[in-house]
Design a protein around this motif. Structure first.
Motif, PDB file in Angstrom:
ATOM      1  N   MET A 176     -16.962 -29.194 -61.514  1.00  0.00           N
ATOM      2  CA  MET A 176     -18.422 -29.153 -61.613  1.00  0.00           C
ATOM      3  C   MET A 176     -19.079 -30.132 -60.664  1.00  0.00           C
ATOM      4  O   MET A 176     -20.166 -29.876 -60.135  1.00  0.00           O
ATOM      5  CB  MET A 176     -18.845 -29.412 -63.056  1.00  0.00           C
ATOM      6  N   LYS A 177     -18.404 -31.269 -60.416  1.00  0.00           N
ATOM      7  CA  LYS A 177     -18.942 -32.234 -59.450  1.00  0.00           C
ATOM      8  C   LYS A 177     -19.008 -31.633 -58.057  1.00  0.00           C
ATOM      9  O   LYS A 177     -19.801 -32.055 -57.209  1.00  0.00           O
ATOM     10  CB  LYS A 177     -18.080 -33.496 -59.424  1.00  0.00           C
ATOM     11  N   LYS A 178     -18.164 -30.642 -57.816  1.00  0.00           N
ATOM     12  CA  LYS A 178     -18.127 -29.985 -56.515  1.00  0.00           C
ATOM     13  C   LYS A 178     -18.903 -28.677 -56.523  1.00  0.00           C
ATOM     14  O   LYS A 178     -18.838 -27.885 -55.566  1.00  0.00           O
ATOM     15  CB  LYS A 178     -16.677 -29.748 -56.103  1.00  0.00           C
ATOM     16  N   GLY A 179     -19.617 -28.427 -57.619  1.00  0.00           N
ATOM     17  CA  GLY A 179     -20.426 -27.219 -57.727  1.00  0.00           C
ATOM     18  C   GLY A 179     -19.614 -25.957 -57.878  1.00  0.00           C
ATOM     19  O   GLY A 179     -20.077 -24.872 -57.524  1.00  0.00           O
ATOM     20  N   MET A 193     -16.648 -23.488 -60.268  1.00  0.00           N
ATOM     21  CA  MET A 193     -16.282 -23.109 -61.631  1.00  0.00           C
ATOM     22  C   MET A 193     -15.122 -23.976 -62.116  1.00  0.00           C
ATOM     23  O   MET A 193     -14.345 -24.493 -61.312  1.00  0.00           O
ATOM     24  CB  MET A 193     -15.893 -21.625 -61.689  1.00  0.00           C
ATOM     25  N   ARG A 194     -14.990 -24.089 -63.437  1.00  0.00           N
ATOM     26  CA  ARG A 194     -13.983 -24.971 -64.026  1.00  0.00           C
ATOM     27  C   ARG A 194     -12.566 -24.634 -63.551  1.00  0.00           C
ATOM     28  O   ARG A 194     -11.759 -25.527 -63.320  1.00  0.00           O
ATOM     29  CB  ARG A 194     -14.056 -24.894 -65.555  1.00  0.00           C
ATOM     30  N   ILE A 195     -12.276 -23.349 -63.399  1.00  0.00           N
ATOM     31  CA  ILE A 195     -10.926 -22.951 -63.010  1.00  0.00           C
ATOM     32  C   ILE A 195     -10.548 -23.528 -61.647  1.00  0.00           C
ATOM     33  O   ILE A 195      -9.363 -23.743 -61.358  1.00  0.00           O
ATOM     34  CB  ILE A 195     -10.788 -21.406 -63.002  1.00  0.00           C
ATOM     35  N   PHE A 196     -11.549 -23.809 -60.807  1.00  0.00           N
ATOM     36  CA  PHE A 196     -11.288 -24.414 -59.498  1.00  0.00           C
ATOM     37  C   PHE A 196     -10.628 -25.775 -59.671  1.00  0.00           C
ATOM     38  O   PHE A 196      -9.745 -26.167 -58.896  1.00  0.00           O
ATOM     39  CB  PHE A 196     -12.607 -24.560 -58.724  1.00  0.00           C
ATOM     40  N   GLY A 197     -11.043 -26.514 -60.694  1.00  0.00           N
ATOM     41  CA  GLY A 197     -10.429 -27.814 -60.965  1.00  0.00           C
ATOM     42  C   GLY A 197      -8.994 -27.673 -61.397  1.00  0.00           C
ATOM     43  O   GLY A 197      -8.123 -28.443 -60.979  1.00  0.00           O
ATOM     44  N   HIS A 198      -8.718 -26.677 -62.238  1.00  0.00           N
ATOM     45  CA  HIS A 198      -7.340 -26.450 -62.681  1.00  0.00           C
ATOM     46  C   HIS A 198      -6.444 -26.086 -61.495  1.00  0.00           C
ATOM     47  O   HIS A 198      -5.302 -26.544 -61.401  1.00  0.00           O
ATOM     48  CB  HIS A 198      -7.300 -25.338 -63.734  1.00  0.00           C
ATOM     49  N   LYS A 199      -6.965 -25.269 -60.592  1.00  0.00           N
ATOM     50  CA  LYS A 199      -6.176 -24.849 -59.431  1.00  0.00           C
ATOM     51  C   LYS A 199      -5.865 -26.019 -58.512  1.00  0.00           C
ATOM     52  O   LYS A 199      -4.843 -26.012 -57.823  1.00  0.00           O
ATOM     53  CB  LYS A 199      -6.921 -23.759 -58.658  1.00  0.00           C
ATOM     54  N   ASN A 200      -6.747 -27.000 -58.490  1.00  0.00           N
ATOM     55  CA  ASN A 200      -6.544 -28.140 -57.606  1.00  0.00           C
ATOM     56  C   ASN A 200      -5.810 -29.288 -58.297  1.00  0.00           C
ATOM     57  O   ASN A 200      -5.729 -30.393 -57.753  1.00  0.00           O
ATOM     58  CB  ASN A 200      -7.885 -28.628 -57.056  1.00  0.00           C
ATOM     59  N   ALA A 201      -5.272 -29.034 -59.472  1.00  0.00           N
ATOM     60  CA  ALA A 201      -4.555 -30.072 -60.219  1.00  0.00           C
ATOM     61  C   ALA A 201      -3.053 -30.006 -60.009  1.00  0.00           C
ATOM     62  O   ALA A 201      -2.326 -30.885 -60.483  1.00  0.00           O
ATOM     63  CB  ALA A 201      -4.876 -29.946 -61.703  1.00  0.00           C
ATOM     64  N   THR A 202      -2.584 -28.999 -59.297  1.00  0.00           N
ATOM     65  CA  THR A 202      -1.135 -28.848 -59.134  1.00  0.00           C
ATOM     66  C   THR A 202      -0.524 -29.999 -58.338  1.00  0.00           C
ATOM     67  O   THR A 202       0.602 -30.417 -58.615  1.00  0.00           O
ATOM     68  CB  THR A 202      -0.799 -27.512 -58.453  1.00  0.00           C
TER      69      THR A 202
END
Length: 261
Positions: free
Chosen positions: A42-45, A47-56
């Motif tokens: 959300m800080k990057k504007g 969707m939430r799933i984008f954060g999950h994808k970048n957590a790997t």
């Protein structure tokens, strides 16, 4: 030998060069609540799933960092029973990501001699996620290095309820007397019976709670909370937590004088 890392953030981590010894008081088992993916997105504007994808990358850094320190068990709170109540689109995306991540990380697990294991109601996972999990667990079953334990469709309440049911069933069948139920009997019926309790629990994102995670096992675990959002977590943050752990005196109800004697 020691590992050096540069702490760049302020707050619980102070700036400057720190050191974590690789052979003095290294926790055998570290548990991590991987929190903050949604806020990171959300800080990057996004969707939430984008954060999950970048957590790997954070997962990989935690695994490889723990292995480099000689940690034997690493439990990652990946999906809780409460997470099923999230919006369907997010849950579906998380399950698809789980399948992709486990498949993509097979080379890393095999090359690192890491053994993938799991706790939780994994049979409640979608067939694709469950089958992939079973496949990767089988592929890594002969590996002898760090055990990476995914807590999937897991919660402490679920685990304790299951343990109580199993014990009650044994009592009803005459296989166990009520008077024989001890703390050890309880522990033997938990999902984590094959593992030692975590000595260190790390939670990212600045939240100060354990969120129904390993409620029995965390009784004497040292807690470490960091404001770092999970997608930004790197091995230097893991080393900072271990360094902090090494500075603590673990008393288990005793006095400091008793521990030192």
């Amino acid at each position: 030998m020691a590992f050096l890392y540069l702490q760049k953030s302020k707050g619980p981590e102070t700036a400057g060069m720190k050191e974590v010894s690789d052979n003095i008081n290294i926790p055998k088992h570290i548990a991590i609540i991987m929190d903050g993916n949604g806020r990171w997105a959300m800080k990057k504007g996004a969707m939430r799933i984008f954060g999950h994808k970048n957590a790997t990358k954070a997962v990989r850094e935690a695994i490889e960092g723990a292995d480099s320190l000689g940690v034997k068990y690493l439990t990652l709170f990946s999906f809780s029973t409460e997470n099923w109540s999230r919006p369907k689109a997010e849950v579906d995306g998380l399950m698809e990501l789980l399948v992709k991540t486990m498949s993509d990380e097979i080379p890393m697990l095999m090359n690192g001699n890491f053994k993938l294991e799991s706790i939780g109601d994994v049979e409640s996972l979608p067939p694709s996620a469950y089958n992939t999990l079973m496949k990767v667990k089988e592929m890594t079953s002969k590996n002898t290095g760090l055990k990476v334990i995914l807590a999937l469709s897991y919660s402490g309440h679920w685990e304790l309820t299951q343990a109580a049911k199993h014990i009650a069933q044994k009592v009803s069948e005459g296989k166990l007397n009520v008077s024989d139920i001890t703390e050890q009997v309880m522990a033997d019926h938990l999902a984590t019976t094959a593992y030692p309790d975590p000595e260190l629990m790390i939670r990212t994102s600045g939240e100060y709670r354990i969120s129904n995670f390993l409620l029995w096992q965390l009784a004497y675990t040292e807690m470490y909370f960091t404001p770092v959002l999970w997608p930004d977590f790197r091995r230097e943050h893991l080393f900072a937590a271990v360094s902090d752990f090494q500075s603590r005196e673990r008393r288990f109800g005793k006095t400091g004088e008793q521990v030192k004697s």
